[in-house]
Design a protein around this motif. Sequence first.
Motif, PDB file in Angstrom:
ATOM      1  N   ARG A  81       0.827  -1.213   0.000  1.00  0.00           N
ATOM      2  CA  ARG A  81       0.000   0.000   0.000  1.00  0.00           C
ATOM      3  C   ARG A  81       0.865   1.268   0.000  1.00  0.00           C
ATOM      4  N   GLN A  82       1.935   1.263   0.773  1.00  0.00           N
ATOM      5  CA  GLN A  82       2.826   2.425   0.794  1.00  0.00           C
ATOM      6  C   GLN A  82       3.460   2.650  -0.573  1.00  0.00           C
ATOM      7  N   TYR A  83       3.891   1.573  -1.198  1.00  0.00           N
ATOM      8  CA  TYR A  83       4.505   1.656  -2.519  1.00  0.00           C
ATOM      9  C   TYR A  83       3.515   2.236  -3.535  1.00  0.00           C
ATOM     10  N   ALA A  84       2.325   1.681  -3.592  1.00  0.00           N
ATOM     11  CA  ALA A  84       1.312   2.139  -4.545  1.00  0.00           C
ATOM     12  C   ALA A  84       0.923   3.588  -4.275  1.00  0.00           C
ATOM     13  N   GLN A  85       0.790   3.952  -3.012  1.00  0.00           N
ATOM     14  CA  GLN A  85       0.414   5.327  -2.668  1.00  0.00           C
ATOM     15  C   GLN A  85       1.513   6.310  -3.024  1.00  0.00           C
TER      16      GLN A  85
ATOM     17  N   ARG B 269       1.638  -7.626  -4.113  1.00  0.00           N
ATOM     18  CA  ARG B 269       1.661  -6.202  -4.437  1.00  0.00           C
ATOM     19  C   ARG B 269       0.735  -5.799  -5.579  1.00  0.00           C
ATOM     20  N   THR B 270       0.301  -6.731  -6.368  1.00  0.00           N
ATOM     21  CA  THR B 270      -0.462  -6.357  -7.569  1.00  0.00           C
ATOM     22  C   THR B 270      -1.832  -5.764  -7.275  1.00  0.00           C
ATOM     23  N   LEU B 271      -2.488  -6.166  -6.214  1.00  0.00           N
ATOM     24  CA  LEU B 271      -3.815  -5.625  -5.909  1.00  0.00           C
ATOM     25  C   LEU B 271      -3.732  -4.128  -5.626  1.00  0.00           C
ATOM     26  N   ALA B 272      -2.876  -3.730  -4.695  1.00  0.00           N
ATOM     27  CA  ALA B 272      -2.750  -2.314  -4.344  1.00  0.00           C
ATOM     28  C   ALA B 272      -2.255  -1.501  -5.533  1.00  0.00           C
ATOM     29  N   LEU B 273      -1.307  -2.062  -6.280  1.00  0.00           N
ATOM     30  CA  LEU B 273      -0.769  -1.360  -7.441  1.00  0.00           C
ATOM     31  C   LEU B 273      -1.841  -1.176  -8.509  1.00  0.00           C
ATOM     32  N   GLY B 274      -2.612  -2.213  -8.784  1.00  0.00           N
ATOM     33  CA  GLY B 274      -3.678  -2.129  -9.779  1.00  0.00           C
ATOM     34  C   GLY B 274      -4.721  -1.086  -9.424  1.00  0.00           C
ATOM     35  N   GLU B 275      -5.107  -1.041  -8.159  1.00  0.00           N
ATOM     36  CA  GLU B 275      -6.085  -0.052  -7.711  1.00  0.00           C
ATOM     37  C   GLU B 275      -5.540   1.367  -7.883  1.00  0.00           C
ATOM     38  N   SER B 276      -4.275   1.544  -7.545  1.00  0.00           N
ATOM     39  CA  SER B 276      -3.648   2.853  -7.661  1.00  0.00           C
ATOM     40  C   SER B 276      -3.524   3.276  -9.126  1.00  0.00           C
TER      41      SER B 276
END
Length: 99
Positions: A29-33, A66-73
């Motif tokens: 989440r931190q990475y995607a944000q 990591r793909t879920l948070a990244l995809g949403e972002s």
Amino acid sequence: ETGARMLCLPYSMETNDFSLVQTKNMDARQYAQTLEDHVRQLASEPGEGKVVCLGMHTFVAGTPARTLALGESLERMQKLPGVQFASAAQVQALVRKMG
């Protein structure tokens, strides 16, 4: 000299998955944000022609954790006014077209 031209795209460690996840120990989440905040900030600044490279490696950003948070972002970033996603080849084609 061959007359060949080279196009250099920015490659920032500030938006690189390896440096953010492996070096700074960010969770998914931190990475995607962080990526989203970076793109949002640049999109809000005046001027045109900004390019951001989101450096991603399958063994870091491409893992199931990591793909879920990244995809949403990425979905949210694609909806930002003035933001377009393009491959390096697409950027190169645009630069060639512009002369």
